[in-house]
Structure formats: C-alpha cells, structure tokens
Scaffold this motif. Structure first.
Motif, PDB file in Angstrom:
ATOM      1  N   ALA A 128       3.210   5.852  -2.884  1.00 33.14           N
ATOM      2  CA  ALA A 128       4.185   6.821  -3.349  1.00 33.14           C
ATOM      3  C   ALA A 128       3.948   6.894  -5.030  1.00 33.14           C
ATOM      4  N   ILE A 129       3.829   5.973  -5.799  1.00 39.03           N
ATOM      5  CA  ILE A 129       3.522   6.154  -7.401  1.00 39.03           C
ATOM      6  C   ILE A 129       2.386   6.909  -7.535  1.00 39.03           C
ATOM      7  N   ASP A 130       1.479   6.851  -6.590  1.00 41.02           N
ATOM      8  CA  ASP A 130      -0.021   7.569  -7.005  1.00 41.02           C
ATOM      9  C   ASP A 130       0.445   9.145  -6.603  1.00 41.02           C
ATOM     10  N   VAL A 131       1.438   9.442  -5.683  1.00 39.96           N
ATOM     11  CA  VAL A 131       1.641  10.865  -5.406  1.00 39.96           C
ATOM     12  C   VAL A 131       2.527  11.236  -6.768  1.00 39.96           C
ATOM     13  N   LEU A 132       3.518  10.564  -7.427  1.00 39.60           N
ATOM     14  CA  LEU A 132       4.144  10.751  -8.588  1.00 39.60           C
ATOM     15  C   LEU A 132       3.221  10.889  -9.766  1.00 39.60           C
TER      16      LEU A 132
ATOM     17  N   VAL B 214       0.634  -1.291  -0.018  1.00 42.21           N
ATOM     18  CA  VAL B 214       0.079  -0.107   0.117  1.00 42.21           C
ATOM     19  C   VAL B 214       0.862   1.290  -0.053  1.00 42.21           C
ATOM     20  N   VAL B 215       1.873   1.374   1.023  1.00 37.64           N
ATOM     21  CA  VAL B 215       2.783   2.353   0.894  1.00 37.64           C
ATOM     22  C   VAL B 215       3.526   2.718  -0.566  1.00 37.64           C
ATOM     23  N   SER B 216       3.787   1.547  -1.197  1.00 39.86           N
ATOM     24  CA  SER B 216       4.485   1.671  -2.482  1.00 39.86           C
ATOM     25  C   SER B 216       3.520   2.269  -3.565  1.00 39.86           C
TER      26      SER B 216
END
Length: 458
Positions: free
Chosen positions: A372-376, A367-369
């Motif tokens: 992070a991709i969602d933010v990018l 979920v954390v990974s």
C-alpha cells in the motif's frame, strides 16, 4: 501422523540431503547415488529396530563415519535443533576440518589485506577523503567487494570462465563509477553511489553460488548469507566505533590527538577489511549466527508491521500526501527494501516442510502494508514527473525501483495468501523470490550505466 505422511516427510528429507550432496564439487553423481543407497539402507535398518523415520534418518546421517565433515556442513545450512544436536556436537579435532579452516583463514587474511591496500591506493595519486569524497563514495564498494568475491570464488573452487565473468563485471563497475564526467554534487553521483553497491553485491552472489547459479536453493543460500553477513558487519562496525572512541580519548588524555590516524587509516581500512572478515565468519561460524538471525527477524517483523500500519492510518486520517523529494525517496525506498529483506531472510530461515502458522499471517500483513505504501509513493512520483517538476535521475530511479518492488510485493502477497490457505506450497514463494534476484541486478546496472548520460550527467 499416518504412515503415508511419515514416508512423504522422509522422502522430503532424502531429497533435501541429495540436493545438498549434489552441490559438492568433489562428489560425482555416482558417488551421490552410492551415498543415498547407503543412507537409505541405514534408515531401513533403524526403522526396523523401532525408531521413527525422523529419528532413523538423523541417526543414520550421524553414523556415516568418514562423511562426518559433510554431515556437519549440511547441518550448518539447516537450522533445525536436532541437526545441531546430533551432528554438530564434537566437530572439532578433525584433521581435514582443521586443515581447511587454516586455509580459509589464510585466504581471508590475504583478501582482507588486499581490500586494505585497495582503499589506500588512491592516496598515492593525491586523492584524499576530505577533498575527493564523491570519488570514495562511488568507489568504496569497489575497494572491498572484489576481494570478498575472490575469497568466495577461491573457497568454491570456481572455474576459470566464472572468474573471467567476475573480473569483467567488477571492471565494468569501475568504469561506470569513474568514466562519466559527474560533478561532486550532481544527482547522478548519488544515484550511482546507491545503485553500484547493489549491482556489485549481486556479482558477489554470483561468486557465492559458483556453477550452481540456476539452483533456487543456492540463490536462497546467498540470501541467507547476505543476512548473516550484514549482522556480522554491523557488530564489527559497532566494535570499531567503540575502539575508535577509546583510542581518541585515551591518547587525547596525554596530549596526542589521533584524529588523522582514525579517519585516514583505522576507519577506512577497518571497514574494507571487515567486509571480507564478515564473509569469512559467515562461512566458518554459521552454527552461531543461525541462532541469532531468525530471532531478529521474528522480533522486527511485528515491529515493522505495526509501524507501517500506523503510518497508513496517519495518511488516511490526515489526508497528507507523501513528500517525494530526494531524501524522502531514499527513506521510503530504504523502508521497502528493509521489508523485503525481512521477508527474504525469514523465508531463508524457515523450515520448508512446516505448515503455515501465525508468523506467516504476520508476514502477509507486513507485505500488504508495504504494498500500500509503495502504491502511494508511486502515485506521488508519477504526479511529480508529469507536472511542472519533470523527471530527474532521482525520481526516475525511484520510479523504476518502486515498480520492481510493487511487482515483487504484489505476487509475494498472493503467494503468501495461497500458502496460508494451503493452496500453494512454500517452495513456490521461495522460487519466486530467488528467481527475482536477476531483476534487481539488471535494474541496478541500468541505473549505473544508462542514467548518467541519459540525464546529461546532472
């Protein structure tokens, strides 16, 4: 385990049983009270005879005589090994079960035939798969999902107000998919073709939960149904592909090329019918697929976690930005949806009473990974919208979806972390995910209904 812990676990099992019983439309609240009193009395007798509370509860349920069918259905919805051993063994032969199975089979056949008739009906008005591909792309789910919803509503004995709501929502979907003047290659066609199935699938969810739509447990049951339905549908699609290849090559060997039959009849009719058949299989054969789906979830969760971590390392190492053109947006959104699907289905298959373990930590990493991709992706989309490229239906839809997923993933990560640290019960994570389902439905309907005129049907 202390006596107090034994009692707490036993009460949790009683609560789980009562919650299931109360979902049965044929049982009144007074019936549920009487049933629970009978069950508690049997458990007390078995504990006094020397059984542990867990054993006593399971044996008492098995001994409930005329309620065996209810016990079996309860066991199908809970994947613990002992439930299947004690309750599901020897379930065939019940006259009530056999009658219900036959009725379900005939209802499925009728609904599947309706789906087949629906997908072939446009041909009567001159619409073909080759010349009107955008029409079929927008409407394919409208040919199949109303019939799946009809089967589930019939099986749940849905009341007339709910049936009216279902009909209205599917009619709204038909209007949204066909009333707007969209060009075949417009972005709005792509956006509608992606979001209308999501909106309509959640309408199917309304048929599945019937009058228990406020129940978090029933919404989680629908999430479980979705995962199992997808597995069955994929298996049937693979089998259909093998059948098509077999037919094509065997008939070709004798000088007959059945390409038109396969493309115009076998594939579209088989696909729409499979939507209904897969739903029937989930309802009828849950004890089989329950053993498959959790295994697949546990297999792919570490693989996707490793893939996302490797991608993040590559982004940092190369300092390359993410391409946010249409194909890339669909790919990244699909990736995030798969991650969310893995999380949802693992939650639905998990024993809510089990303590946090290694797999929960692995899910937190996943979920954390994804977060992070969602933010990018969000940063790239926002940058493209604010610069000279401007906003398009694809980017606007992707922006909204990524914001919605960002909120879900962020709070899910926090709840997972606090659960692992034993500060939050597992039920809080389950309630969060099931309570978030209407958000997806609302956004999908907004995209389908508002975006085409908002962007001048481009």
């Amino acid at each position: 385990m202390t006596a107090r812990e034994d009692q707490d676990k036993l009460e949790a099992q009683f609560a789980q049983w009562r919650q299931y019983v109360q979902r049965r439309r044929e049982l009144l609240p007074s019936d549920a009270d009487e049933l629970e009193d009978h069950l508690r009395g049997s458990v007390d007798e078995l504990v006094a005879a020397g059984l542990s509370p867990d054993e006593a509860f399971l044996v008492a349920v098995k001994r409930m005589g005329s309620l065996d069918e209810l016990s079996r259905e309860f066991a199908r919805e809970h994947s613990e090994r002992l439930w299947k051993q004690l309750v599901l063994t020897g379930e065939t032969g019940s006259p009530v079960a056999d009658t219900r199975s036959r009725r379900d089979l005939w209802a499925m056949v009728i609904c599947a035939a309706g789906a087949v008739a629906s997908v072939k009906a446009p041909a009567l008005f001159g619409l073909s798969f080759e010349d009107d591909s955008s029409f079929y792309a927008r409407n394919f789910t409208l040919f199949a999902l109303p019939w799946l919803a009809a089967f589930l509503a019939w099986r749940r004995q849905a009341r007339r107000p709910l049936i009216g709501i279902l009909v209205a929502l599917f009619a709204l979907g038909a209007v949204a998919g066909n009333a707007y003047p969209l060009a075949d290659k417009s972005q709005s066609v792509v956006v509608t073709s992606i979001h209308l199935p999501i909106a309509l699938w959640l309408v199917v969810g309304l048929a599945y939960v019937a009058d228990d739509w406020r129940s978090s447990r029933r919404r989680m049951d629908f999430i479980r149904f979705t995962g199992e339905w997808f597995i069955y549908f994929v298996l049937m699609a693979l089998g259909g592909g093998v059948l098509s290849a077999f037919l094509f090559n065997t008939f070709k060997a004798i000088g007959i090329v059945p390409e038109e039959f396969i493309s115009h009849w076998l594939l579209p009719c088989g696909a729409t019918a499979a939507v209904v058949v897969a739903g029937w299989l989930v309802e009828a054969k849950q004890s089989v697929v329950e053993n498959i789906a959790p295994v697949l979830t546990r297999l792919f969760t570490p693989l996707f976690t490793a893939a996302l971590l490797a991608f993040l390392v590559a982004v940092v190492w190369t300092s390359h930005g993410i391409d946010v053109e249409r194909e890339a947006l669909i790919l990244f959104d699909l990736l995030l949806v798969v991650v969310l699907g893995l999380l949802l289905y693992s939650l639905s298959a998990r024993d809510p009473l089990a303590p946090p373990g290694l797999f929960d930590k692995l899910q937190l990493a996943l979920v954390v990974s994804a977060l992070a991709i969602d933010v990018l992706v969000l940063l790239e989309i926002a940058g493209r919208i604010t610069d000279e490229y401007g906003s398009t239906p694809n980017r606007a839809a992707a922006l909204g979806e990524n914001v919605i997923l960002l909120v879900n993933l962020a709070w899910s990560a926090w709840l997972l972390l606090t659960f692992i640290r034993r500060r939050t019960p597992f039920a809080a994570l389950e309630r969060w995910q099931t309570g978030y389902l209407p958000v997806y439905a609302a956004w999908a309907w907004i995209v389908v209904l508002v975006f085409p005129p908002l962007f001048s049907y481009v």
